[in-house]
Design an enzyme around this catalytic site. Structure first.
Site, PDB file in Angstrom:
ATOM      1  N   ARG A 149      34.542  51.959  28.199  1.00 29.03           N
ATOM      2  CA  ARG A 149      34.279  52.349  29.577  1.00 29.03           C
ATOM      3  C   ARG A 149      34.321  53.860  29.666  1.00 29.03           C
ATOM      4  NH1 ARG A 149      36.961  49.160  34.583  1.00 29.03           N
ATOM      5  NH2 ARG A 149      36.044  47.466  33.375  1.00 29.03           N
ATOM      6  N   SER A 208      32.712  47.444  36.322  1.00 29.34           N
ATOM      7  CA  SER A 208      33.492  46.768  37.352  1.00 29.34           C
ATOM      8  C   SER A 208      33.576  47.610  38.622  1.00 29.34           C
ATOM      9  CB  SER A 208      34.874  46.409  36.802  1.00 29.34           C
ATOM     10  OG  SER A 208      35.573  45.580  37.686  1.00 29.34           O
ATOM     11  N   ASP A 261      34.698  42.851  44.181  1.00 29.80           N
ATOM     12  CA  ASP A 261      34.362  44.149  43.625  1.00 29.80           C
ATOM     13  C   ASP A 261      32.951  44.039  43.038  1.00 29.80           C
ATOM     14  OD1 ASP A 261      34.971  42.610  41.399  1.00 29.80           O
ATOM     15  OD2 ASP A 261      36.050  44.196  40.353  1.00 29.80           O
ATOM     16  N   ASP A 286      31.379  43.708  40.224  1.00 28.83           N
ATOM     17  CA  ASP A 286      30.996  42.692  39.242  1.00 28.83           C
ATOM     18  C   ASP A 286      31.572  41.323  39.574  1.00 28.83           C
ATOM     19  OD1 ASP A 286      33.618  43.458  38.549  1.00 28.83           O
ATOM     20  OD2 ASP A 286      33.329  42.854  36.468  1.00 28.83           O
ATOM     21  N   ASP A 320      34.523  39.944  39.789  1.00 32.44           N
ATOM     22  CA  ASP A 320      35.629  39.258  39.125  1.00 32.44           C
ATOM     23  C   ASP A 320      36.939  39.407  39.904  1.00 32.44           C
ATOM     24  OD1 ASP A 320      36.130  41.926  38.517  1.00 32.44           O
ATOM     25  OD2 ASP A 320      36.567  41.580  36.400  1.00 32.44           O
ATOM     26  N   ARG A 321      36.977  40.273  40.903  1.00 35.89           N
ATOM     27  CA  ARG A 321      38.164  40.433  41.734  1.00 35.89           C
ATOM     28  C   ARG A 321      37.859  40.013  43.168  1.00 35.89           C
ATOM     29  NH1 ARG A 321      41.766  45.118  39.369  1.00 35.89           N
ATOM     30  NH2 ARG A 321      40.792  45.388  37.342  1.00 35.89           N
ATOM     31  N   THR A 362      50.660  42.930  31.117  1.00 33.97           N
ATOM     32  CA  THR A 362      49.622  43.261  32.089  1.00 33.97           C
ATOM     33  C   THR A 362      48.247  43.147  31.447  1.00 33.97           C
ATOM     34  OG1 THR A 362      49.853  45.597  31.521  1.00 33.97           O
ATOM     35  CG2 THR A 362      51.085  44.803  33.424  1.00 33.97           C
ATOM     36  N   GLU A 399      47.017  38.511  38.576  1.00 32.92           N
ATOM     37  CA  GLU A 399      47.646  39.815  38.431  1.00 32.92           C
ATOM     38  C   GLU A 399      47.631  40.511  39.786  1.00 32.92           C
ATOM     39  OE1 GLU A 399      45.420  42.144  35.679  1.00 32.92           O
ATOM     40  OE2 GLU A 399      43.554  42.029  36.806  1.00 32.92           O
ATOM     41  N   LYS A 415      39.806  36.582  35.133  1.00 28.85           N
ATOM     42  CA  LYS A 415      39.784  36.687  36.587  1.00 28.85           C
ATOM     43  C   LYS A 415      38.394  36.335  37.102  1.00 28.85           C
ATOM     44  CE  LYS A 415      39.669  41.773  36.249  1.00 28.85           C
ATOM     45  NZ  LYS A 415      40.120  41.879  34.848  1.00 28.85           N
TER      46      LYS A 415
END
Length: 643
Positions: free
Chosen positions: A77, A186, A359, A361, A363-364, A433, A457, A471
């Site tokens: 990233r 993301s 978000d 992409d 996934d959240r 984490t 998380e 996620k």
């Protein structure tokens, strides 16, 4: 010209020679010309884009020894820009070549237990990110990845069009791929892109796979393109009649994978059946507004609501469709202060009760609710949503399950689910984490015979019902919508229902935050201070420490008989957890991707204690233990409000 600048120049020339992208290659060549003319500005930029290892000069230069973009949390990233530190065509090709080589190595070794006769497969998805200045994009990175894998003899499915990250994660196991790659940054700013890698179990890569891939990438044969990918891409463009991926993507297989994903949701137990219907036609229902944050989530969110038999939501028009410029949210993370403001304003205009946000992409998942009387919005934290989801999944599925039930969360998340599990009788486990740890532990628990209903998380990442070991903001969106519909049908609200849960299990109040810290040596100094030479403190700022766990190397856990922690330890990313006798848990770690020193402090209320009283105790205690353990002023730590 200094010897250091000469080494930078050599590095840049070699990079430009290998780069298949005319825009980035020409940019670097022009920069080289300016440097050779003595431009100080150009010299500074060259040094930034093409740093060299210490003591490197033109006599001992070697490409594989030079700094490059780190292959860290699940992959790459960084900024879309030229050079070895950026996300660009060459770094992606090098990463893909290293990854393909490693996958083939595993397939030919004992590390792969699948049928040896089965063809090696990979699957690649991408989002909408792009940079027109340098002619780079997620789509182009995905195309190059497919070309690399197929040149390596690996069947590679390129998903058609923009896809959400959970779809790619699901695709890995759906088509029995050895590896999956999702090209996305993301919720990062628009300047960034990323390269996220999933292993054959559909979970993000974790040690030792990540370091093995990183080592494969910097092998000499993988740093040099195996063929002229730029020329191959131009031929594909000239011959193709399709805009999307020049005919390389597979629209039929993509649609089949998406349909299978939603079918998995239907068969997971997450969707109430007719006999379990939570509302009737006359029941009051919440009105819901949705924002995709200029990302790819909208069509998947729409399909999720349809799958869960929910009334349609209202989409925020200005944020509904993919836009790589993210014009209304410079930092498109739903957790960020102000990120939901536009959605809340739209919701207020349309008399909506709830805002849900993916978000970019998808996934959240973020959720906010307005109080009808005051018009005040409550934006739920990840821990609060984890509590709501955990309680809902236990009540609707877990207590009726013929399998033992488990839930898991990262160690920096709230301990509310632990208290719930102790009361209700389900297993709760904490992990390191990162969802690579949550997802991999969930898979292990499944292998042990558990039905894993939730992994989460605190950073608003949720995996409901075991659809994927990662996620998933799409299925979680449907679960939240179903739960809200049920709660509103009973004349309640999400805020009131959350309080009802706390009334039963106790108040858990958290104070999570970070200090800006640009010097890694200061982080080491703080950690060593907490260790106190191995004689860990039993009193901090007047508060009794009941137990302590240190996930640095070699590690320590005062509650274990052998004093060794059960969670993995790491010298490079240590975490120290202090549990106090008064129910407070304080955890400290450095961010793996940003110059931040993070803290997570949670206070558990006494039976019957009001939340306001718990908040007061937490505020008082947080201030003194942060001062005692971190010495912020002395160590030059900066609060975000002071940046």
């Amino acid at each position: 010209m200094t010897s250091h600048t000469s080494a930078n120049l050599l590095h840049a020339k070699e990079w430009s020679r290998l780069d298949p992208n005319a825009e980035t290659s020409n940019y670097v060549q022009n920069l080289i010309a300016q440097v050779e003319q003595g431009s100080d500005v150009a010299i500074s930029e060259l040094s930034s884009l093409f740093p060299v290892a210490p003591d490197t000069d033109t006599t001992n230069y070697e490409l594989r020894l030079q700094p490059r973009i780190g292959f860290g949390t699940a992959g790459l990233r960084g900024h879309m820009e030229p050079g070895p530190l950026g996300m660009n065509d060459l770094t992606v090709i090098q990463a893909a070549q290293g990854l393909a080589s490693y996958v083939k190595t595993c397939h030919g070794s004992n590390e792969d237990t699948s049928k040896s006769n089965a063809p090696l497969k990979a699957v690649v998805g991408y989002d909408h990110r792009s940079n027109s200045k340098f002619n780079v994009s997620s789509e182009q990175f995905a195309i190059y990845t497919k070309l690399v894998f197929e040149h390596a003899g690996i069947q590679c499915t390129l998903l058609d069009g923009y896809v959400a990250t959970p779809i790619l994660a699901y695709a890995v196991t759906n088509i029995n791929a050895a590896v999956g790659i999702m090209v996305t940054a993301s919720h990062n700013p628009k300047e960034d892109d990323g390269y996220k890698v999933y292993w054959k179990d559909g979970c993000q890569i974790r040690p030792p796979i990540d370091s093995a891939i990183a080592n494969a990438i910097i092998e000499k044969e993988n740093l040099v393109p195996w063929l002229d990918y730029g020329e191959k891409l131009q031929k594909l463009k000239a011959a193709s009649k399709r805009e999307c991926c020049y005919g390389l993507s597979d629209p039929i297989k993509t649609k089949n994978i998406e349909n299978a994903y939603f079918q998995s949701i239907l068969s997971s137990g997450l969707v109430p059946g007719s006999k379990d219907a939570t509302t009737n036609a006359t029941s009051p229902k919440p009105k819901i507004a949705y924002t995709a944050m200029h990302g790819v989530g909208y069509p998947y969110a729409k399909k999720s609501f349809e799958t869960f038999n929910l009334p349609p939501f209202l989409a925020v028009p200005s944020q509904r469709d993919p836009d790589a410029n993210f014009p209304t949210v410079p930092f498109p993370n739903p957790e960020e202060k102000g990120a939901l403001d536009l959605a809340m304003a739209f919701a207020a205009e349309n008399q909506c009760d709830i805002v849900v946000a993916n978000d970019p992409d998808a996934d959240r998942l973020a959720v906010a609710e307005v109080a009808k009387e005051s018009g005040k919005w409550t934006a739920f934290t990840g821990d609060q949503l984890g509590t709501l989801l955990g309680h809902w999944l236990w009540e609707t599925i877990g207590k009726h399950s013929d399998q033992p039930v488990a839930m898991c969360a990262s160690t920096v998340s709230s301990k509310m689910l632990l208290a719930m599990g102790q009361t209700e009788g389900f297993r709760f486990e904490e992990t390191l984490t990162g969802f690579k740890w949550i997802g991999s532990r969930a898979l292990s628990l499944q292998d042990e015979g558990y039905r894993v209903l939730l992994g989460y998380e605190e950073a608003i990442g949720f995996s409901c019902g075991g659809i994927i070991p990662d996620k998933d903001g799409i299925s979680a969106l449907g679960v939240i919508g179903t739960m809200a519909t049920n709660i509103y049908s009973r004349g309640s609200s999400l805020v009131s229902h959350l309080q009802h849960i706390h009334d039963k299990y106790g108040e858990f109040v958290s104070n999570n935050g970070y200090y800006r810290c640009d010097d890694p040596e200061i982080v080491k100094r703080i950690m060593e201070y907490m260790r106190n030479g191995g004689k860990y403190y039993d009193i901090v700022a007047g508060y009794e420490v009941e137990s302590i766990r240190d996930l640095g190397s070699p590690g320590y856990d005062s509650t274990a008989e052998d004093k060794k922690p059960t969670l993995p330890t790491s010298a490079s990313s240590p975490m120290i957890t202090l549990r106090f006798a008064n129910g407070c848990v304080a955890q400290f770690r450095a961010s793996g991707t940003e110059p931040k020193f993070k803290y997570y402090i949670e206070m558990r209320g006494k039976p019957g204690e009001k939340r306001a009283d718990v908040e007061k105790r937490l505020k008082e205690m947080s201030g003194v233990i942060l001062e005692e353990l971190l010495h912020p002023t002395e160590n030059g730590l900066i609060l975000p409000s002071n940046l």
